[in-house]
Design an enzyme around this catalytic site. Structure first.
Site, PDB file in Angstrom:
ATOM      1  N   SER A   1       0.751  -0.997  -0.116  1.00 53.27           N
ATOM      2  CA  SER A   1      -0.195  -0.122  -0.028  1.00 53.27           C
ATOM      3  C   SER A   1       0.907   1.174   0.004  1.00 53.27           C
ATOM      4  O   SER A   1       2.061   1.209   0.386  1.00 53.27           O
ATOM      5  CB  SER A   1      -1.092   0.161   1.246  1.00 53.27           C
ATOM      6  OG  SER A   1      -0.165  -0.283   2.401  1.00 53.27           O
TER       7      SER A   1
ATOM      8  N   GLN B   1       1.717   4.114   2.202  1.00 57.51           N
ATOM      9  CA  GLN B   1       1.681   4.205   3.430  1.00 57.51           C
ATOM     10  C   GLN B   1       2.752   5.098   4.012  1.00 57.51           C
ATOM     11  O   GLN B   1       3.736   5.383   3.480  1.00 57.51           O
ATOM     12  CB  GLN B   1       1.814   2.697   3.808  1.00 57.51           C
ATOM     13  CG  GLN B   1       3.136   2.151   3.644  1.00 57.51           C
ATOM     14  CD  GLN B   1       3.188   0.697   4.143  1.00 57.51           C
ATOM     15  OE1 GLN B   1       4.128   0.410   5.002  1.00 57.51           O
ATOM     16  NE2 GLN B   1       2.671  -0.365   3.476  1.00 57.51           N
TER      17      GLN B   1
ATOM     18  N   HIS C   1       4.001   5.664   8.493  1.00 56.48           N
ATOM     19  CA  HIS C   1       3.697   5.072   9.890  1.00 56.48           C
ATOM     20  C   HIS C   1       3.870   5.915  10.887  1.00 56.48           C
ATOM     21  O   HIS C   1       4.812   7.046  10.488  1.00 56.48           O
ATOM     22  CB  HIS C   1       4.781   3.958  10.101  1.00 56.48           C
ATOM     23  CG  HIS C   1       4.862   2.928   9.236  1.00 56.48           C
ATOM     24  ND1 HIS C   1       3.949   1.882   8.770  1.00 56.48           N
ATOM     25  CD2 HIS C   1       5.909   2.954   8.091  1.00 56.48           C
ATOM     26  CE1 HIS C   1       4.392   1.283   7.866  1.00 56.48           C
ATOM     27  NE2 HIS C   1       5.399   1.506   7.502  1.00 56.48           N
TER      28      HIS C   1
ATOM     29  N   LYS D   1       6.847   3.785  14.271  1.00 58.00           N
ATOM     30  CA  LYS D   1       7.447   2.596  13.417  1.00 58.00           C
ATOM     31  C   LYS D   1       8.372   3.006  12.327  1.00 58.00           C
ATOM     32  O   LYS D   1       8.254   2.621  11.158  1.00 58.00           O
ATOM     33  CB  LYS D   1       6.337   1.929  12.644  1.00 58.00           C
ATOM     34  CG  LYS D   1       6.614   0.542  12.122  1.00 58.00           C
ATOM     35  CD  LYS D   1       5.401  -0.186  11.503  1.00 58.00           C
ATOM     36  CE  LYS D   1       5.679  -1.442  10.675  1.00 58.00           C
ATOM     37  NZ  LYS D   1       6.164  -1.186   9.305  1.00 58.00           N
TER      38      LYS D   1
ATOM     39  N   GLU E   1      11.422   2.340  10.040  1.00 56.18           N
ATOM     40  CA  GLU E   1      11.859   1.185   9.469  1.00 56.18           C
ATOM     41  C   GLU E   1      12.807   1.230   8.620  1.00 56.18           C
ATOM     42  O   GLU E   1      13.243   2.596   7.730  1.00 56.18           O
ATOM     43  CB  GLU E   1      10.658   0.420   8.879  1.00 56.18           C
ATOM     44  CG  GLU E   1      10.038   1.301   7.684  1.00 56.18           C
ATOM     45  CD  GLU E   1       8.781   0.562   7.083  1.00 56.18           C
ATOM     46  OE1 GLU E   1       8.171  -0.185   7.859  1.00 56.18           O
ATOM     47  OE2 GLU E   1       8.411   1.032   6.169  1.00 56.18           O
TER      48      GLU E   1
ATOM     49  N   HIS F   1       5.629   5.832   1.635  1.00 52.15           N
ATOM     50  CA  HIS F   1       6.456   4.959   0.633  1.00 52.15           C
ATOM     51  C   HIS F   1       5.362   3.911   0.255  1.00 52.15           C
ATOM     52  O   HIS F   1       4.490   3.681   0.769  1.00 52.15           O
ATOM     53  CB  HIS F   1       7.471   4.499   1.524  1.00 52.15           C
ATOM     54  CG  HIS F   1       7.101   3.374   2.901  1.00 52.15           C
ATOM     55  ND1 HIS F   1       6.768   4.479   3.933  1.00 52.15           N
ATOM     56  CD2 HIS F   1       7.005   2.501   3.098  1.00 52.15           C
ATOM     57  CE1 HIS F   1       6.548   3.518   5.074  1.00 52.15           C
ATOM     58  NE2 HIS F   1       6.400   2.438   4.522  1.00 52.15           N
TER      59      HIS F   1
ATOM     60  N   ARG G   1      -2.765   3.839   5.400  1.00 50.04           N
ATOM     61  CA  ARG G   1      -2.794   3.372   3.943  1.00 50.04           C
ATOM     62  C   ARG G   1      -3.671   4.571   3.375  1.00 50.04           C
ATOM     63  O   ARG G   1      -4.590   4.918   3.686  1.00 50.04           O
ATOM     64  CB  ARG G   1      -3.240   2.368   3.798  1.00 50.04           C
ATOM     65  CG  ARG G   1      -2.378   1.184   4.536  1.00 50.04           C
ATOM     66  CD  ARG G   1      -2.987  -0.309   4.489  1.00 50.04           C
ATOM     67  NE  ARG G   1      -2.558  -1.218   5.232  1.00 50.04           N
ATOM     68  CZ  ARG G   1      -2.873  -1.468   6.506  1.00 50.04           C
ATOM     69  NH1 ARG G   1      -3.810  -0.738   6.983  1.00 50.04           N
ATOM     70  NH2 ARG G   1      -2.439  -2.197   7.344  1.00 50.04           N
TER      71      ARG G   1
ATOM     72  N   LYS H   1      -7.105  -2.762   1.784  1.00 45.46           N
ATOM     73  CA  LYS H   1      -7.116  -3.016   3.180  1.00 45.46           C
ATOM     74  C   LYS H   1      -7.865  -1.299   3.512  1.00 45.46           C
ATOM     75  O   LYS H   1      -8.063  -0.555   2.734  1.00 45.46           O
ATOM     76  CB  LYS H   1      -5.810  -3.005   3.974  1.00 45.46           C
ATOM     77  CG  LYS H   1      -5.412  -4.473   3.766  1.00 45.46           C
ATOM     78  CD  LYS H   1      -3.903  -4.519   4.426  1.00 45.46           C
ATOM     79  CE  LYS H   1      -3.341  -6.078   4.615  1.00 45.46           C
ATOM     80  NZ  LYS H   1      -2.145  -6.016   5.226  1.00 45.46           N
TER      81      LYS H   1
HETATM   82  N1  LIG Z   1       7.023  -0.832   4.572  1.00 43.32           N
HETATM   83  N2  LIG Z   1       6.656  -2.066   4.958  1.00 43.32           N
HETATM   84  C1  LIG Z   1       6.168  -2.028   6.216  1.00 43.32           C
HETATM   85  O1  LIG Z   1       5.808  -1.068   6.798  1.00 43.32           O
HETATM   86  C2  LIG Z   1       5.635  -3.639   6.417  1.00 43.32           C
HETATM   87  O2  LIG Z   1       6.276  -3.626   7.675  1.00 43.32           O
HETATM   88  C3  LIG Z   1       4.237  -3.692   6.664  1.00 43.32           C
HETATM   89  O3  LIG Z   1       3.853  -4.665   7.586  1.00 43.32           O
HETATM   90  C4  LIG Z   1       3.558  -3.477   5.545  1.00 43.32           C
HETATM   91  O4  LIG Z   1       3.757  -2.492   4.737  1.00 43.32           O
HETATM   92  C5  LIG Z   1       2.187  -3.724   5.666  1.00 43.32           C
HETATM   93  O5  LIG Z   1       1.692  -3.247   4.265  1.00 43.32           O
HETATM   94  P1  LIG Z   1      -0.089  -3.450   3.861  1.00 43.32           P
HETATM   95  O6  LIG Z   1      -0.568  -2.987   4.957  1.00 43.32           O
HETATM   96  O7  LIG Z   1      -0.307  -4.910   3.470  1.00 43.32           O
HETATM   97  O8  LIG Z   1      -0.246  -2.696   2.730  1.00 43.32           O
HETATM   98 ZN   LIG Z   2       6.301   0.698   5.723  1.00 42.34          ZN
END
Ligand SMILES: NNC(=O)[C@@H](O)[C@H](O)[C@H](O)COP(=O)(O)O
Ligand SMILES: [Zn+2]
Length: 449
Positions: A106, A108, A110, A133, A135, A288, A307, A313
């Site tokens: 997605s 997204q 955090h 979060k 990352e 991202h 998202r 989702k």
């Molecule tokens: N960038 N990556 C992350 O943040 C992962 O750790 C996440 O768990 C995923 O991005 C989750 O993505 P969906 O919600 O399924 O679209």
């Molecule tokens: Zn992410």
């Protein structure tokens, strides 16, 4: 019973629909490498993420006792070490993952800590914890993704050369953005940067609130241009991009998510490619959307995702457009430095087989860092300095042994171990370098504040 701080973990693997299918998923193969009654790979099923840590959404277990790692560290905080337990509480401060990405994740971001607490309090179903979060992503196979806002001159270029994008945003909004940033795209003067970010937020928010009908017709026009203009698409890509590559990306993403707003978001975000071993760090509130590849991810222990596109989702567009940092930078600013790790000693065989331990350590957060060790000859041995904090070790290639004190275990592709604080970790390879030049490859995530 005193727990020797070397625990083989049984880790869960989830099946988000963007995961690679069956055995093509490294996350699935790694999960299946550890005996477990409930898990076997089904060929038609997507497998997205192997989770290694204590986060309650998919907690890891001690393979031998089947107790959760969370219980073990709560019962014996020595495993975390006093500094980490004091600073982060009686759980692992990081969540370590392997992602196998078959199609776009997605669009997204955090939330930062303050926003995470608000979202969790208001909507615990969609925001399962109150943590930030930040990352880090390290490519295990070649990776591509949309990460962070592009340099502003690139966005202005696309507003000039992609009529369907300009139409979607509207003449007034497009003109406001262009006139605000023109000549100040790389200014470091704070008032210019603030004005630029405000204009970027305004134009991006307008895009993200497009109505369905306008999006449908704009997508038809974009796809026609992408399929017919080839290398001259998007004004030949403009100052730093390749028109054909952008056109191919539009077609590829539309195949995955037809007529999705994400098709237009890509002109605002850097299209980043990581070669094996390259990495990037994403702060909280950085936008991202990962697109493909097998990656190692390490993050503060949270599952909060806001998202806005490329997903079936729950979407929260207003929260996303209001939370973003709107910082903008070229791609090379997104990639992390990869210095040799100083906290390790090699034996002669390791030295002579140009084995390496590379460190990925985001300076601005304390929750995690990762090292990647490549021991490229049978008998090559790495002895890690004790750290005052917990680690999780994952092998992604080859075979060898992992030891703490007088406890030794086999380690091979997919094996996962927890290593307690102040334990002296030794890893020895049984695998010579293959034609890729590497033998036993392990990643160690750790917290050593
Ligand atoms: N960038 N990556 C992350 O943040 C992962 O750790 C996440 O768990 C995923 O991005 C989750 O993505 P969906 O919600 O399924 O679209
Ligand atoms: Zn992410």
């Amino acid at each position: 019973m005193v727990q020797v701080p070397l625990i083989r973990l049984q880790c869960g693997c989830n099946s988000y629909d963007w995961g690679k299918v069956g055995k093509s998923s490294a996350a699935a193969r790694f999960a299946a490498a550890t005996p477990s009654d409930g898990f076997s790979i089904q060929e038609e099923k997507p497998y997205a993420e192997l989770w290694m840590g204590t986060h309650p959404s998919l907690p890891s277990k001690d393979l031998e006792t089947q107790r959760s790692l969370l219980e073990l560290v709560q019962d014996n905080q020595q495993l975390l070490g006093p500094t980490v337990a004091q600073k982060f509480g009686d759980k692992l401060p990081f969540l370590f993952k392997v992602l196998s990405i078959g199609k776009a994740l997605s669009i997204q971001a955090h939330p930062n800590k303050k926003l995470a607490e608000q979202l969790h309090a208001k909507d615990p179903k969609n925001y399962p914890d109150d943590n930030h979060k930040p990352e880090m992503t390290i490519a295990v196979t070649p990776f591509d993704g949309l990460c962070g806002f592009r340099p502003l001159a690139e966005i202005s270029h696309f507003l000039q050369h992609i009529p369907s994008l300009r139409k979607l945003i509207g003449e007034e909004e497009a003109k406001n953005f262009e006139s605000t940033v023109k000549g100040k795209e790389t200014s470091e003067d704070d008032s210019d940067v603030q004005a630029n970010k405000k204009a970027l937020q305004s134009v991006f928010t307008k895009l993200m609130n497009t109505d369905k009908a306008a999006l449908e017709s704009a997508t038809d026009e974009l796809l026609k241009a992408a399929s017919s203009e080839g290398a001259s698409f998007a004004g030949e890509g403009g100052p730093s991009n390749d028109g054909q590559e952008l056109a191919d990306l539009v077609v590829r993403l539309n195949d995955q998510f037809p007529k999705d707003i994400g098709l237009f978001v890509q002109f605002f975000l850097n299209y980043v490619k990581l070669e094996v071993g390259e990495a990037m760090f994403l702060r909280a509130d950085d936008i991202h959307a990962y697109l493909s590849g097998d990656i190692i991810e390490c993050m503060a222990s949270s599952d909060n995702v806001v998202r806005a596109g490329f997903t079936p989702k729950f979407k929260d567009v207003d929260t996303l457009t209001s939370m973003l940092t709107y910082s903008y930078a070229p791609i090379d600013k997104q990639k992390m430095e990869r210095p040799d790790y100083s906290g390790v000693k090699f034996n002669a065989t390791a030295y002579s087989s140009n084995s390496s331990v590379i460190e990925y350590n985001p300076q601005e957060i304390d929750e995690f860092a990762v090292v990647r060790a490549a021991l490229n000859k049978s008998g090559a041995k790495a002895t890690f300095n004790d750290i005052d904090g917990p680690s999780i070790v994952l092998a992604t290639k080859g075979k060898g042994t992992i030891s703490v004190g007088n406890k030794s275990e086999k380690i091979e592709e997919g094996s996962v171990f927890f290593v307690g604080s102040t334990a002296t970790l030794v890893i020895e390879s049984e695998t010579d370098a293959d034609d890729g030049g590497e033998g036993l490859v392990v990643f160690k995530a750790y917290c050593d504040p």
